[in-house]
Design a protein around this motif. Structure first.
Motif, PDB file in Angstrom:
ATOM      1  N   GLY A  46     -15.727  -2.455   8.195  1.00 40.73           N
ATOM      2  CA  GLY A  46     -14.511  -2.509   8.989  1.00 40.73           C
ATOM      3  C   GLY A  46     -14.212  -3.878   9.554  1.00 40.73           C
ATOM      4  O   GLY A  46     -13.116  -4.114  10.074  1.00 40.73           O
ATOM      5  N   GLY A  47     -15.175  -4.769   9.439  1.00 42.94           N
ATOM      6  CA  GLY A  47     -15.019  -6.113   9.985  1.00 42.94           C
ATOM      7  C   GLY A  47     -14.303  -7.054   9.029  1.00 42.94           C
ATOM      8  O   GLY A  47     -13.858  -6.661   7.947  1.00 42.94           O
ATOM      9  N   SER A  48     -14.222  -8.319   9.454  1.00 41.86           N
ATOM     10  CA  SER A  48     -13.508  -9.343   8.684  1.00 41.86           C
ATOM     11  C   SER A  48     -14.397 -10.554   8.475  1.00 41.86           C
ATOM     12  O   SER A  48     -15.334 -10.809   9.250  1.00 41.86           O
ATOM     13  N   GLN A  49     -14.068 -11.286   7.432  1.00 39.71           N
ATOM     14  CA  GLN A  49     -14.785 -12.515   7.135  1.00 39.71           C
ATOM     15  C   GLN A  49     -13.869 -13.398   6.291  1.00 39.71           C
ATOM     16  O   GLN A  49     -13.051 -12.882   5.524  1.00 39.71           O
ATOM     17  N   ARG A  50     -14.001 -14.715   6.454  1.00 41.00           N
ATOM     18  CA  ARG A  50     -13.215 -15.620   5.633  1.00 41.00           C
ATOM     19  C   ARG A  50     -14.140 -16.541   4.853  1.00 41.00           C
ATOM     20  O   ARG A  50     -14.980 -17.229   5.448  1.00 41.00           O
ATOM     21  N   TYR A  56      -4.623  -9.595  -7.471  1.00 42.93           N
ATOM     22  CA  TYR A  56      -5.842  -9.027  -6.889  1.00 42.93           C
ATOM     23  C   TYR A  56      -6.365  -7.875  -7.734  1.00 42.93           C
ATOM     24  O   TYR A  56      -5.596  -7.170  -8.408  1.00 42.93           O
ATOM     25  N   ALA A  57      -7.656  -7.662  -7.655  1.00 45.34           N
ATOM     26  CA  ALA A  57      -8.228  -6.449  -8.214  1.00 45.34           C
ATOM     27  C   ALA A  57      -7.730  -5.261  -7.402  1.00 45.34           C
ATOM     28  O   ALA A  57      -7.501  -5.364  -6.187  1.00 45.34           O
ATOM     29  N   ASP A  58      -7.553  -4.137  -8.058  1.00 41.49           N
ATOM     30  CA  ASP A  58      -7.050  -2.944  -7.364  1.00 41.49           C
ATOM     31  C   ASP A  58      -7.940  -2.562  -6.190  1.00 41.49           C
ATOM     32  O   ASP A  58      -7.453  -2.071  -5.172  1.00 41.49           O
ATOM     33  N   SER A  59      -9.229  -2.790  -6.331  1.00 39.84           N
ATOM     34  CA  SER A  59     -10.179  -2.371  -5.303  1.00 39.84           C
ATOM     35  C   SER A  59     -10.054  -3.164  -4.002  1.00 39.84           C
ATOM     36  O   SER A  59     -10.587  -2.741  -2.972  1.00 39.84           O
ATOM     37  N   VAL A  60      -9.371  -4.306  -4.036  1.00 36.31           N
ATOM     38  CA  VAL A  60      -9.280  -5.139  -2.837  1.00 36.31           C
ATOM     39  C   VAL A  60      -7.850  -5.333  -2.346  1.00 36.31           C
ATOM     40  O   VAL A  60      -7.633  -5.932  -1.295  1.00 36.31           O
ATOM     41  N   LYS A  61      -6.877  -4.825  -3.083  1.00 35.53           N
ATOM     42  CA  LYS A  61      -5.478  -5.004  -2.689  1.00 35.53           C
ATOM     43  C   LYS A  61      -5.237  -4.434  -1.296  1.00 35.53           C
ATOM     44  O   LYS A  61      -5.675  -3.337  -0.964  1.00 35.53           O
ATOM     45  N   GLN A  77      -9.561 -14.451   2.658  1.00 36.16           N
ATOM     46  CA  GLN A  77      -9.627 -13.695   3.908  1.00 36.16           C
ATOM     47  C   GLN A  77      -9.917 -12.251   3.573  1.00 36.16           C
ATOM     48  O   GLN A  77      -9.171 -11.624   2.809  1.00 36.16           O
ATOM     49  N   MET A  78     -10.993 -11.723   4.141  1.00 37.00           N
ATOM     50  CA  MET A  78     -11.425 -10.365   3.831  1.00 37.00           C
ATOM     51  C   MET A  78     -11.377  -9.521   5.093  1.00 37.00           C
ATOM     52  O   MET A  78     -12.061  -9.824   6.074  1.00 37.00           O
TER      53      MET A  78
END
Length: 127
Positions: free
Chosen positions: A15-19, A60-65, A82-83
């Motif tokens: 649930g978090g973020s990372q760049r 993007y890959a579908d899994s990350v859109k 950015q994730m």
């Protein structure tokens, strides 16, 4: 010669973020289309995201859109990933790649289409 260096990986909770950042050496960055790929243990390398030379086109890959965003700064010779809303299945070694191209709008999806690679950075998402 084009050299790439990733940074920004590490451990993050679900649930978090990372760049992630990928710094590209040399004066050719603006001539390169860029991509991010990832490889989890026991799995093949897979496409994550790509951006054109101009930065106007992305894919993007579908899994990350909807969760990951690729961007670039030609002034800083850097491409970013950015994730957000990270999931345990996003755990992998993430690598950036560069392809010199005369086409400003094209994006590339296959590892074989890229000539230059970074060493990768580990991203681990805990549940």
């Amino acid at each position: 010669q084009v050299q790439l260096l990733e940074s920004g990986g590490g451990l993050v909770q679900a649930g978090g973020s990372q760049r992630l950042s990928c710094a590209v050496s040399g004066r050719t960055f603006s001539s390169c289309a860029m991509g991010w790929f990832r490889q989890a243990p026991g799995k093949e390398r897979e496409f994550v995201a790509a951006i054109s030379r101009s930065g106007n086109n992305t894919d993007y890959a579908d899994s990350v859109k909807g969760r990951l965003t690729i961007s670039r700064s030609n002034a800083e010779n850097t491409v970013y990933l950015q994730m957000n809303s990270l999931k345990p299945e996003d755990t992998a070694v993430y690598s950036c790649a560069a392809r010199l191209t005369p086409y400003s709008g094209d994006v590339y999806h296959r590892p074989l289409e890229y000539s230059y690679w970074g060493q990768g950075t580990q991203v681990t998402v805990s549940s």
